[in-house]
Design a protein around this motif. Structure first.
Motif, PDB file in Angstrom:
ATOM      1  N   LEU A  22       0.830  -1.212   0.000  1.00  0.00           N
ATOM      2  CA  LEU A  22       0.000   0.000   0.000  1.00  0.00           C
ATOM      3  C   LEU A  22       0.859   1.254   0.000  1.00  0.00           C
ATOM      4  O   LEU A  22       0.481   2.267  -0.594  1.00  0.00           O
ATOM      5  N   ALA A  23       2.017   1.199   0.624  1.00  0.00           N
ATOM      6  CA  ALA A  23       2.921   2.352   0.632  1.00  0.00           C
ATOM      7  C   ALA A  23       3.442   2.679  -0.769  1.00  0.00           C
ATOM      8  O   ALA A  23       3.834   3.813  -1.032  1.00  0.00           O
ATOM      9  N   GLU A  24       3.427   1.690  -1.652  1.00  0.00           N
ATOM     10  CA  GLU A  24       3.902   1.874  -3.030  1.00  0.00           C
ATOM     11  C   GLU A  24       2.753   2.073  -4.015  1.00  0.00           C
ATOM     12  O   GLU A  24       2.952   1.997  -5.218  1.00  0.00           O
ATOM     13  N   TRP A  25       1.556   2.336  -3.525  1.00  0.00           N
ATOM     14  CA  TRP A  25       0.376   2.353  -4.373  1.00  0.00           C
ATOM     15  C   TRP A  25       0.421   3.422  -5.452  1.00  0.00           C
ATOM     16  O   TRP A  25      -0.195   3.283  -6.512  1.00  0.00           O
ATOM     17  N   GLY A  26       1.160   4.471  -5.252  1.00  0.00           N
ATOM     18  CA  GLY A  26       1.315   5.498  -6.285  1.00  0.00           C
ATOM     19  C   GLY A  26       1.891   4.907  -7.566  1.00  0.00           C
ATOM     20  O   GLY A  26       1.518   5.308  -8.675  1.00  0.00           O
ATOM     21  N   ARG A  27       2.772   3.918  -7.421  1.00  0.00           N
ATOM     22  CA  ARG A  27       3.363   3.239  -8.576  1.00  0.00           C
ATOM     23  C   ARG A  27       2.296   2.441  -9.323  1.00  0.00           C
ATOM     24  O   ARG A  27       2.301   2.372 -10.549  1.00  0.00           O
ATOM     25  N   VAL A  28       1.353   1.845  -8.594  1.00  0.00           N
ATOM     26  CA  VAL A  28       0.248   1.109  -9.222  1.00  0.00           C
ATOM     27  C   VAL A  28      -0.650   2.094  -9.972  1.00  0.00           C
ATOM     28  O   VAL A  28      -0.983   1.884 -11.141  1.00  0.00           O
ATOM     29  N   ASP A  59       1.688 -11.040   2.974  1.00  0.00           N
ATOM     30  CA  ASP A  59       2.648 -10.190   3.696  1.00  0.00           C
ATOM     31  C   ASP A  59       2.529  -8.738   3.274  1.00  0.00           C
ATOM     32  O   ASP A  59       3.525  -8.059   3.033  1.00  0.00           O
ATOM     33  N   ASP A  60       1.300  -8.255   3.135  1.00  0.00           N
ATOM     34  CA  ASP A  60       0.995  -6.874   2.760  1.00  0.00           C
ATOM     35  C   ASP A  60       1.403  -6.517   1.340  1.00  0.00           C
ATOM     36  O   ASP A  60       1.396  -5.353   0.967  1.00  0.00           O
ATOM     37  N   VAL A  61       1.778  -7.501   0.520  1.00  0.00           N
ATOM     38  CA  VAL A  61       2.092  -7.263  -0.889  1.00  0.00           C
ATOM     39  C   VAL A  61       0.887  -7.692  -1.715  1.00  0.00           C
ATOM     40  O   VAL A  61       0.400  -8.816  -1.585  1.00  0.00           O
TER      41      VAL A  61
END
Length: 157
Positions: A22-28, A59-61
């Motif tokens: 979720l912390a990388e969701w901007g990339r999605v 694992d939150d991925v």
């Protein structure tokens, strides 16, 4: 909130698949422009709303596709792949409001499943069909608090 059960036909699409927290969701979210750019370059019209297809969460991925439905199947390439939403019955619930609150709708579907005994099509943590379709066009509905998002989970046969 009560979901409806809908029988849906197979639906071709193109997408880009990735894994992110979720912390990388901007990339999605950044993949949206890439998918739309790809179909625009090929003069292919979308046949429905932009969607996220979740395959698994470990694992939150999140293993997710950013996709656009099409009227007919096309060939993909090294970046954008062709796929299809599987035919079958889906539990469908409309989320109204900011996408940051969509977990409320996920929880409502899970509670409904537990209460009714209707199971979702998941095997070893992999979803056969879990879709989040963005029905509101941000150009027409600029306030995310007013957005409508359809959440559809394929029901186990």
């Amino acid at each position: 909130m009560q979901p409806t059960i809908e029988t849906r036909a197979e639906q071709p699409y193109v997408s880009i698949r990735t894994q992110a927290t979720l912390a990388e969701w901007g990339r999605v979210n950044a993949l949206i422009g890439e998918v739309y750019g790809w179909i625009t370059e090929r003069d292919i019209a979308p046949a429905g709303a932009l969607f996220y297809r979740y395959h698994s969460v470990t694992d939150d991925v999140l293993d997710v596709e950013v996709g656009v439905p099409l009227a007919a199947a096309v060939a993909g390439d090294d970046t954008v792949v062709a796929g299809s939403k599987p035919a079958g019955q889906y539990a469908v619930l409309l989320h109204r409001g900011h996408p940051d609150r969509i977990r409320e709708t996920f929880a409502a579907l899970d509670e409904w499943s537990a209460a009714t005994g209707v199971g979702f099509d998941v095997t070893d943590g992999v979803w056969a069909g879990r879709f989040e379709s963005y029905l509101s066009d941000p150009a027409e509905v600029p306030d995310p608090a007013d957005w409508r998002t359809e959440v559809a989970y394929r029901v186990r046969d």
